[in-house]
Design a protein around this motif. Sequence first.
Motif, mmCIF file in Angstrom:
data_model
loop_
_atom_site.group_PDB
_atom_site.id
_atom_site.type_symbol
_atom_site.label_atom_id
_atom_site.label_comp_id
_atom_site.label_asym_id
_atom_site.label_seq_id
_atom_site.Cartn_x
_atom_site.Cartn_y
_atom_site.Cartn_z
ATOM 1 N N GLY A 1 0.390 12.884 -5.465
ATOM 2 C CA GLY A 1 0.491 12.655 -4.018
ATOM 3 C C GLY A 1 -0.724 11.965 -3.425
ATOM 4 N N GLY A 2 -1.890 12.071 -4.079
ATOM 5 C CA GLY A 2 -3.063 11.333 -3.643
ATOM 6 C C GLY A 2 -3.856 12.029 -2.547
ATOM 7 N N MET B 1 0.173 8.578 8.737
ATOM 8 C CA MET B 1 -1.076 9.011 8.090
ATOM 9 C C MET B 1 -1.292 8.198 6.821
ATOM 10 S SD MET B 1 -2.161 12.720 6.598
ATOM 11 C CE MET B 1 -1.294 12.375 5.070
ATOM 12 N N ARG B 2 -2.403 7.503 6.783
ATOM 13 C CA ARG B 2 -2.633 6.636 5.623
ATOM 14 C C ARG B 2 -3.117 7.454 4.418
ATOM 15 N NH1 ARG B 2 -4.144 3.174 9.974
ATOM 16 N NH2 ARG B 2 -6.077 4.321 10.138
ATOM 17 N N LYS B 3 -2.722 6.979 3.240
ATOM 18 C CA LYS B 3 -3.222 7.549 1.988
ATOM 19 C C LYS B 3 -4.449 6.733 1.571
ATOM 20 C CE LYS B 3 -0.276 8.510 -1.440
ATOM 21 N NZ LYS B 3 0.500 8.427 -2.719
ATOM 22 N N ASN C 1 0.890 -1.165 0.000
ATOM 23 C CA ASN C 1 0.000 0.000 0.000
ATOM 24 C C ASN C 1 0.922 1.205 0.000
ATOM 25 O OD1 ASN C 1 -0.945 -2.208 2.060
ATOM 26 N ND2 ASN C 1 -2.841 -1.318 1.254
ATOM 27 N N ASP C 2 0.619 2.220 -0.793
ATOM 28 C CA ASP C 2 1.455 3.411 -0.782
ATOM 29 C C ASP C 2 1.485 4.012 0.619
ATOM 30 O OD1 ASP C 2 2.180 3.342 -3.458
ATOM 31 O OD2 ASP C 2 0.424 4.509 -4.094
ATOM 32 N N GLN C 3 2.656 4.382 1.049
ATOM 33 C CA GLN C 3 2.998 5.056 2.308
ATOM 34 C C GLN C 3 2.481 4.364 3.581
ATOM 35 O OE1 GLN C 3 1.616 9.171 1.485
ATOM 36 N NE2 GLN C 3 0.385 9.093 3.324
ATOM 37 N N SER C 4 2.486 3.045 3.565
ATOM 38 C CA SER C 4 2.126 2.322 4.793
ATOM 39 C C SER C 4 3.190 2.504 5.871
ATOM 40 C CB SER C 4 1.908 0.836 4.513
ATOM 41 O OG SER C 4 3.042 0.266 3.902
ATOM 42 N N HIS C 5 4.352 3.002 5.484
ATOM 43 C CA HIS C 5 5.420 3.237 6.461
ATOM 44 C C HIS C 5 5.259 4.585 7.161
ATOM 45 C CE1 HIS C 5 6.683 5.052 2.667
ATOM 46 N NE2 HIS C 5 7.304 5.951 3.399
#
Length: 318
Positions: free
Chosen positions: A314-315, A164-166, A157-161
Amino acid sequence: MSIAATTTTKATTTEATTPSSFSPSLGLDVALSTGLQFATLPDTSFGIEVTGVRWDVHDPEVVRLLTLALRRNLLLVLRGQPCPSEVQLDAFLRQFGRLVLETEDGAAHYSGHRNQGGPASQMAIESKQYMDRSADNTGSTLYAPGTDGISELVWHNDQSHRPMRKVVSVFEALDVEPGVTPTEYRDLYTAYETLPTSLRTLLENRQVIYFDPRLPSPADMPRLADATHPVFTPHPNTGRRTIYVNDFADRIAGMNRDESDRVLAELRTHIDATAPRLVHQWSTGDLVLWDNIGLQHRRGAVPGGQRRYMRQHGGLAE
Ligand SMILES: [Fe+2]
């Protein structure tokens, strides 16, 4: 199913002043004034194709329909529209929620990434670099394989690290050659809904730990986590639960390493066996939006010299 079939099956009028057409692909009446058309994608249980998007038309009915389509189909392939400028794309997406870039977390993340130069698409084409930032800095990142190529990107998943979730990811093919390396998606909602009771009970109320892959490893820079998320994360808008564990997950909080490895292996076996998949073969101009909570994505290695210029917006944030 062809797009034409979606618009001619049934003509109806929901209000005297709002002519509409029933879209069997979406399962809803679509006001003709929106210009939108929906078509199912072949051989997949999720995803839907959308044509007729106009970047400069800000219509609440368009927002309503695309939101419903995203909730129901999890992934939208926008086709046939002109390539939006960064400003147009930002303004269009703001109708659906907060841009990641415009959150405190996103502003901090992107603040050091500004480039000076021409329009985004020109930069991607001229620079031929693996990764670049857009001139206007809306949080977009531009990708091209260059001469060395790009290694495989595992399921994520994008930016799971990040804490703040996308919620919605946006990826666009600016200029790609036929047969370019596709992006593959899988539906983790279904994987959650088919979990055996034993795994569900074991992982209920657990958190999963992620580390930012761009930072030094925990061995080199000791810390407990860069982000933790519920293993069974509910979508912030719909409440639908998914398995928010991808191939970047480090371990389950509160379990020792061996126990966590065993459980994660079991969970991954279940996901591999049950999560429906979709392979998106890119054509120039495709702009794909997807539910980044319930869907994971990956791609194989991109060979050097392949024409695969992509823009990642950036979503949308939760
Ligand atoms: Fe990604």
